[in-house]
Design a protein around this motif. Structure first.
Motif, PDB file in Angstrom:
ATOM      1  N   GLY A 149       0.813  -1.214   0.000  1.00 53.35           N
ATOM      2  CA  GLY A 149       0.000   0.000   0.000  1.00 53.35           C
ATOM      3  C   GLY A 149       0.843   1.258   0.000  1.00 53.35           C
ATOM      4  O   GLY A 149       0.554   2.217  -0.734  1.00 53.35           O
ATOM      5  N   LEU A 150       1.910   1.266   0.807  1.00 54.68           N
ATOM      6  CA  LEU A 150       2.763   2.445   0.875  1.00 54.68           C
ATOM      7  C   LEU A 150       3.505   2.657  -0.445  1.00 54.68           C
ATOM      8  O   LEU A 150       3.732   3.799  -0.865  1.00 54.68           O
ATOM      9  CB  LEU A 150       3.752   2.290   2.026  1.00 54.68           C
ATOM     10  N   SER A 151       3.855   1.569  -1.116  1.00 50.23           N
ATOM     11  CA  SER A 151       4.513   1.687  -2.424  1.00 50.23           C
ATOM     12  C   SER A 151       3.574   2.304  -3.447  1.00 50.23           C
ATOM     13  O   SER A 151       3.963   3.204  -4.209  1.00 50.23           O
ATOM     14  CB  SER A 151       4.979   0.304  -2.898  1.00 50.23           C
ATOM     15  N   VAL A 152       2.329   1.831  -3.477  1.00 45.46           N
ATOM     16  CA  VAL A 152       1.345   2.387  -4.406  1.00 45.46           C
ATOM     17  C   VAL A 152       1.106   3.868  -4.108  1.00 45.46           C
ATOM     18  O   VAL A 152       1.043   4.715  -5.016  1.00 45.46           O
ATOM     19  CB  VAL A 152       0.021   1.598  -4.315  1.00 45.46           C
ATOM     20  N   PHE A 153       0.989   4.198  -2.831  1.00 42.66           N
ATOM     21  CA  PHE A 153       0.757   5.589  -2.428  1.00 42.66           C
ATOM     22  C   PHE A 153       1.911   6.486  -2.880  1.00 42.66           C
ATOM     23  O   PHE A 153       1.693   7.604  -3.373  1.00 42.66           O
ATOM     24  CB  PHE A 153       0.609   5.655  -0.912  1.00 42.66           C
ATOM     25  N   THR A 154       3.142   6.022  -2.722  1.00 46.81           N
ATOM     26  CA  THR A 154       4.320   6.817  -3.087  1.00 46.81           C
ATOM     27  C   THR A 154       4.373   7.060  -4.589  1.00 46.81           C
ATOM     28  O   THR A 154       4.619   8.189  -5.046  1.00 46.81           O
ATOM     29  CB  THR A 154       5.596   6.108  -2.616  1.00 46.81           C
ATOM     30  N   VAL A 155       4.154   6.004  -5.395  1.00 48.84           N
ATOM     31  CA  VAL A 155       4.164   6.157  -6.853  1.00 48.84           C
ATOM     32  C   VAL A 155       3.045   7.096  -7.296  1.00 48.84           C
ATOM     33  O   VAL A 155       3.243   7.966  -8.156  1.00 48.84           O
ATOM     34  CB  VAL A 155       4.038   4.784  -7.537  1.00 48.84           C
ATOM     35  N   ALA A 156       1.864   6.937  -6.709  1.00 48.15           N
ATOM     36  CA  ALA A 156       0.737   7.804  -7.069  1.00 48.15           C
ATOM     37  C   ALA A 156       1.013   9.261  -6.701  1.00 48.15           C
ATOM     38  O   ALA A 156       0.594  10.176  -7.422  1.00 48.15           O
ATOM     39  CB  ALA A 156      -0.530   7.315  -6.379  1.00 48.15           C
ATOM     40  N   SER A 157       1.728   9.491  -5.591  1.00 52.45           N
ATOM     41  CA  SER A 157       2.083  10.862  -5.210  1.00 52.45           C
ATOM     42  C   SER A 157       2.973  11.501  -6.270  1.00 52.45           C
ATOM     43  O   SER A 157       2.808  12.681  -6.612  1.00 52.45           O
ATOM     44  CB  SER A 157       2.801  10.861  -3.857  1.00 52.45           C
ATOM     45  N   LEU A 158       3.923  10.733  -6.788  1.00 51.20           N
ATOM     46  CA  LEU A 158       4.781  11.232  -7.857  1.00 51.20           C
ATOM     47  C   LEU A 158       3.955  11.597  -9.084  1.00 51.20           C
ATOM     48  O   LEU A 158       4.150  12.664  -9.695  1.00 51.20           O
ATOM     49  CB  LEU A 158       5.829  10.181  -8.217  1.00 51.20           C
ATOM     50  N   LEU A 159       2.997  10.743  -9.443  1.00 47.24           N
ATOM     51  CA  LEU A 159       2.149  11.009 -10.606  1.00 47.24           C
ATOM     52  C   LEU A 159       1.270  12.239 -10.379  1.00 47.24           C
ATOM     53  O   LEU A 159       1.027  13.010 -11.310  1.00 47.24           O
ATOM     54  CB  LEU A 159       1.286   9.782 -10.909  1.00 47.24           C
ATOM     55  N   PHE A 170      -7.077   9.118  -7.278  1.00 47.46           N
ATOM     56  CA  PHE A 170      -7.828   7.895  -7.004  1.00 47.46           C
ATOM     57  C   PHE A 170      -6.868   6.768  -6.614  1.00 47.46           C
ATOM     58  O   PHE A 170      -7.084   6.058  -5.624  1.00 47.46           O
ATOM     59  CB  PHE A 170      -8.649   7.494  -8.229  1.00 47.46           C
ATOM     60  N   VAL A 171      -5.798   6.607  -7.381  1.00 44.46           N
ATOM     61  CA  VAL A 171      -4.811   5.570  -7.074  1.00 44.46           C
ATOM     62  C   VAL A 171      -4.155   5.855  -5.724  1.00 44.46           C
ATOM     63  O   VAL A 171      -3.881   4.936  -4.940  1.00 44.46           O
ATOM     64  CB  VAL A 171      -3.756   5.478  -8.193  1.00 44.46           C
ATOM     65  N   GLN A 172      -3.916   7.117  -5.448  1.00 44.13           N
ATOM     66  CA  GLN A 172      -3.343   7.498  -4.156  1.00 44.13           C
ATOM     67  C   GLN A 172      -4.284   7.095  -3.016  1.00 44.13           C
ATOM     68  O   GLN A 172      -3.830   6.617  -1.965  1.00 44.13           O
ATOM     69  CB  GLN A 172      -3.094   9.006  -4.139  1.00 44.13           C
ATOM     70  N   GLY A 173      -5.584   7.272  -3.222  1.00 45.14           N
ATOM     71  CA  GLY A 173      -6.562   6.848  -2.227  1.00 45.14           C
ATOM     72  C   GLY A 173      -6.555   5.351  -2.011  1.00 45.14           C
ATOM     73  O   GLY A 173      -6.712   4.864  -0.880  1.00 45.14           O
ATOM     74  N   VAL A 174      -6.365   4.590  -3.104  1.00 46.93           N
ATOM     75  CA  VAL A 174      -6.259   3.136  -2.986  1.00 46.93           C
ATOM     76  C   VAL A 174      -5.052   2.774  -2.118  1.00 46.93           C
ATOM     77  O   VAL A 174      -5.140   1.966  -1.182  1.00 46.93           O
ATOM     78  CB  VAL A 174      -6.144   2.479  -4.375  1.00 46.93           C
ATOM     79  N   GLY A 175      -3.889   3.371  -2.429  1.00 47.53           N
ATOM     80  CA  GLY A 175      -2.696   3.097  -1.638  1.00 47.53           C
ATOM     81  C   GLY A 175      -2.859   3.510  -0.187  1.00 47.53           C
ATOM     82  O   GLY A 175      -2.408   2.816   0.734  1.00 47.53           O
ATOM     83  N   GLY A 176      -3.516   4.644   0.046  1.00 49.23           N
ATOM     84  CA  GLY A 176      -3.744   5.102   1.411  1.00 49.23           C
ATOM     85  C   GLY A 176      -4.622   4.149   2.195  1.00 49.23           C
ATOM     86  O   GLY A 176      -4.369   3.880   3.373  1.00 49.23           O
ATOM     87  N   ALA A 177      -5.659   3.623   1.550  1.00 49.74           N
ATOM     88  CA  ALA A 177      -6.554   2.674   2.223  1.00 49.74           C
ATOM     89  C   ALA A 177      -5.817   1.401   2.595  1.00 49.74           C
ATOM     90  O   ALA A 177      -5.954   0.884   3.717  1.00 49.74           O
ATOM     91  CB  ALA A 177      -7.744   2.359   1.320  1.00 49.74           C
ATOM     92  N   VAL A 178      -5.036   0.877   1.662  1.00 54.82           N
ATOM     93  CA  VAL A 178      -4.311  -0.366   1.918  1.00 54.82           C
ATOM     94  C   VAL A 178      -3.305  -0.164   3.051  1.00 54.82           C
ATOM     95  O   VAL A 178      -3.162  -1.020   3.938  1.00 54.82           O
ATOM     96  CB  VAL A 178      -3.610  -0.848   0.627  1.00 54.82           C
ATOM     97  N   THR A 179      -2.612   0.971   3.053  1.00 54.16           N
ATOM     98  CA  THR A 179      -1.635   1.253   4.102  1.00 54.16           C
ATOM     99  C   THR A 179      -2.306   1.384   5.467  1.00 54.16           C
ATOM    100  O   THR A 179      -1.878   0.774   6.456  1.00 54.16           O
ATOM    101  CB  THR A 179      -0.873   2.550   3.777  1.00 54.16           C
ATOM    102  N   ASN A 195       6.003  13.676  -0.639  1.00 49.49           N
ATOM    103  CA  ASN A 195       5.748  12.308  -0.185  1.00 49.49           C
ATOM    104  C   ASN A 195       6.747  11.302  -0.738  1.00 49.49           C
ATOM    105  O   ASN A 195       6.951  10.235  -0.148  1.00 49.49           O
ATOM    106  CB  ASN A 195       4.349  11.859  -0.621  1.00 49.49           C
ATOM    107  N   VAL A 196       7.348  11.620  -1.892  1.00 49.17           N
ATOM    108  CA  VAL A 196       8.143  10.616  -2.604  1.00 49.17           C
ATOM    109  C   VAL A 196       9.386  10.184  -1.821  1.00 49.17           C
ATOM    110  O   VAL A 196       9.575   8.987  -1.558  1.00 49.17           O
ATOM    111  CB  VAL A 196       8.499  11.112  -4.011  1.00 49.17           C
ATOM    112  N   PRO A 197      10.276  11.102  -1.423  1.00 53.00           N
ATOM    113  CA  PRO A 197      11.452  10.632  -0.656  1.00 53.00           C
ATOM    114  C   PRO A 197      11.066  10.010   0.675  1.00 53.00           C
ATOM    115  O   PRO A 197      11.686   9.018   1.102  1.00 53.00           O
ATOM    116  CB  PRO A 197      12.286  11.907  -0.471  1.00 53.00           C
ATOM    117  N   ILE A 198      10.057  10.572   1.337  1.00 52.22           N
ATOM    118  CA  ILE A 198       9.627   9.995   2.615  1.00 52.22           C
ATOM    119  C   ILE A 198       9.089   8.584   2.393  1.00 52.22           C
ATOM    120  O   ILE A 198       9.403   7.652   3.144  1.00 52.22           O
ATOM    121  CB  ILE A 198       8.560  10.886   3.275  1.00 52.22           C
ATOM    122  N   GLY A 199       8.289   8.426   1.340  1.00 54.31           N
ATOM    123  CA  GLY A 199       7.710   7.123   1.052  1.00 54.31           C
ATOM    124  C   GLY A 199       8.761   6.091   0.690  1.00 54.31           C
ATOM    125  O   GLY A 199       8.689   4.931   1.133  1.00 54.31           O
TER     126      GLY A 199
END
Length: 491
Positions: A87-97, A112-121, A177-181
């Motif tokens: 989930g955190l990986s998806v959130f980080t990539v989506a933040s970059l996008l 939307f993808v960021q929300g998916v990653g946030g939910a999973v995390t 979010n990207v470097p932190i993620g």
């Protein structure tokens, strides 16, 4: 097979793991609010219409609220570490996008993808914490840290969003979010203890997953859409009834399925049911405080964005002090339920006091005293409530309980915000139409909303008094439940 957890003997490793979990959770919470102050800049840069601009927020909230339950159960089955890292990986990539977005469509899809990653995390974070910290005192401290991150993240998001947007541009509210993620993902792989889920071989309720995910997404979509369509519109009624029908179908499915997604036994646990009911009402009333207080300070008191941000800082400071230091000690000495009851009383008084704000008031007399009560109360309530909610769940169901706890938080927040903001706007609009001065009309709307919010919290108090029970102190975890990861390192 029971999930494996980090060995209780390695306290340093466990506290390091807690820091990783909270860093990921803070990123997720920040992105729920950090975009708010950047919306005008995003609109001007990407060409959003006024009506479509709200979807920069809603595109994140809908998948976030809809996928928490499913993600939490998936964590129980395949391992919570795997789910958290994914989930955190998806959130980080989506933040970059999101930061790279050059059009409204690209930004909304990325959100939307960021929300998916946030939910999973988020869905498994609390479950990992309660399985790592089995000793009551340490668990209370750990949940206090988690609760502080949960509650203070919104205020930090408002301040950070304004600073980043004004200094280097709105893109950086996502780029940060990207470097932190990346660091959090790499550290999580190394530091989080190995864990085996119960296994997909037990069966997954695919039909139930589709029903509840569709129902929750539909419910959140319905709630956030009331700002544009109204509560009595065909749009709201149609989607609301559709979501209700899906929820009924899901309940029927859970009663008949061999391996249900949400076992009915969960709601036969008194503390789980009571904590979820209390949490829903508490969040419905309390979540909107910041939104309404910000509007009052800006529209009535004439505060600018910076002064407004600092105006809500005392709440976050007090939440932090209570969650991190005092609440764990109070819970250890008096028990979670008594602490929760006192906290709910303080919050109801604070919201009731805000229901008396005046059009010619001042921050020091009208807002600040209430922020003290709300900060102290919320800082006491969340660690106690989270502990009660998780106390009745078995290790095999802790991911699910965590997902449910976070799900009702999101749905309760959306519901409360929609109800209270609509009440405030309707009261103010009617008064302005009758010739009342705008400042007085706005104040009257905020007064009504704050009073209704206080009623929500009083409802939470009634549920807590009548349903919740102080759990017995847990015994030491069995050796079998902690074997295999003596060094606290990764799988």
């Amino acid at each position: 097979m029971s999930p494996e957890v980090v060995s209780p003997g390695r306290s340093v490793s466990r506290w390091s793991a807690l820091a990783i979990l909270c860093a990921g959770q803070l990123m997720v919470i920040l992105d729920g609010t950090i975009v708010n102050v950047a919306l005008p800049s995003i609109q001007g840069d990407l060409g959003f219409s006024q009506s479509s601009l709200a979807w920069v927020v809603n595109a994140y909230l809908i998948p976030f609220g809809g996928l928490l339950l499913l993600s939490g159960r998936f964590g129980d089955l395949v391992g919570r570490k795997r789910v958290f890292v994914a989930g955190l990986s998806v959130f980080t990539v989506a933040s970059l996008l999101c930061g790279l977005a050059q059009s409204p469509g690209m930004l909304l899809v990325s959100r939307f993808v960021q929300g998916v990653g946030g939910a999973v995390t988020s869905s498994v974070t609390l479950a990992v914490i309660v399985t790592m910290f089995t000793e009551p005192g340490e668990r209370a401290k750990a949940i206090g840290v988690y609760s502080f991150v949960q509650s203070a993240g919104g205020t930090i998001g408002l301040l950070a969003g304004g600073v980043l947007t004004q200094s280097i541009g709105w893109h950086w509210i996502f780029f940060v979010n990207v470097p932190i993620g990346v660091v959090a993902v790499l550290t999580a792989v190394r530091k989080l203890g190995a864990e085996r889920g119960t296994g997909l071989g037990r069966g997954t309720d695919v039909v139930g997953a589709v029903l509840i995910t569709s129902a929750l997404m539909g419910a959140v979509y319905t709630i956030v859409g009331t700002a544009d369509h109204g509560w009595g519109s065909g749009h709201t009624l149609g989607f609301g009834l559709g979501s209700l029908a899906l929820i009924v179908a899901f309940v029927v499915r859970q009663l008949k399925a061999e391996a249900p997604l949400l076992p009915p036994r969960m709601f036969r646990l008194r503390n789980v049911s009571g904590a979820l009911g209390t949490h829903t009402l508490l969040i419905s009333g309390m979540f909107s405080f910041q939104f309404l207080a910000v509007l009052y300070m800006q529209n009535v008191l004439g505060f600018d964005q910076v002064r407004t941000g600092f105006g809500v800082v005392p709440v976050s400071v007090l939440i932090g002090l209570m969650s991190l230091f005092l609440s764990p000690r109070l819970i250890a000495r008096f028990g979670a339920k008594p602490v929760l009851l006192v906290a709910l009383v303080l919050m109801a008084i604070g919201l009731g006091a805000l229901g008396q704000v005046s059009a010619d008031g001042a921050y020091v007399t009208d807002v600040f005293p209430a922020t003290l009560l709300l900060g102290i109360g919320f800082g006491m309530a969340m660690p106690a409530l989270a502990g009660l909610a998780m106390s009745g769940a078995t290790p095999q169901d802790s991911g699910l309980a965590s997902g449910v706890f976070n799900t009702v938080q999101q749905v309760g927040a959306a519901l409360g915000l929609a109800i209270l903001s609509t009440l405030a706007a309707s009261r103010a609009g009617n008064l302005i139409a009758d010739g009342t001065a705008p400042g007085t009309a706005y104040t009257s709307g905020y007064q009504l909303a704050f009073r209704v919010a206080a009623c929500f919290v009083l409802g939470a108090l009634v549920v807590a008094v009548t349903v919740l029970r102080t759990p017995a102190k847990p015994q030491a975890a069995p050796v079998a439940a902690t074997r295999g990861v003596r060094d606290g390192a990764s799988a």
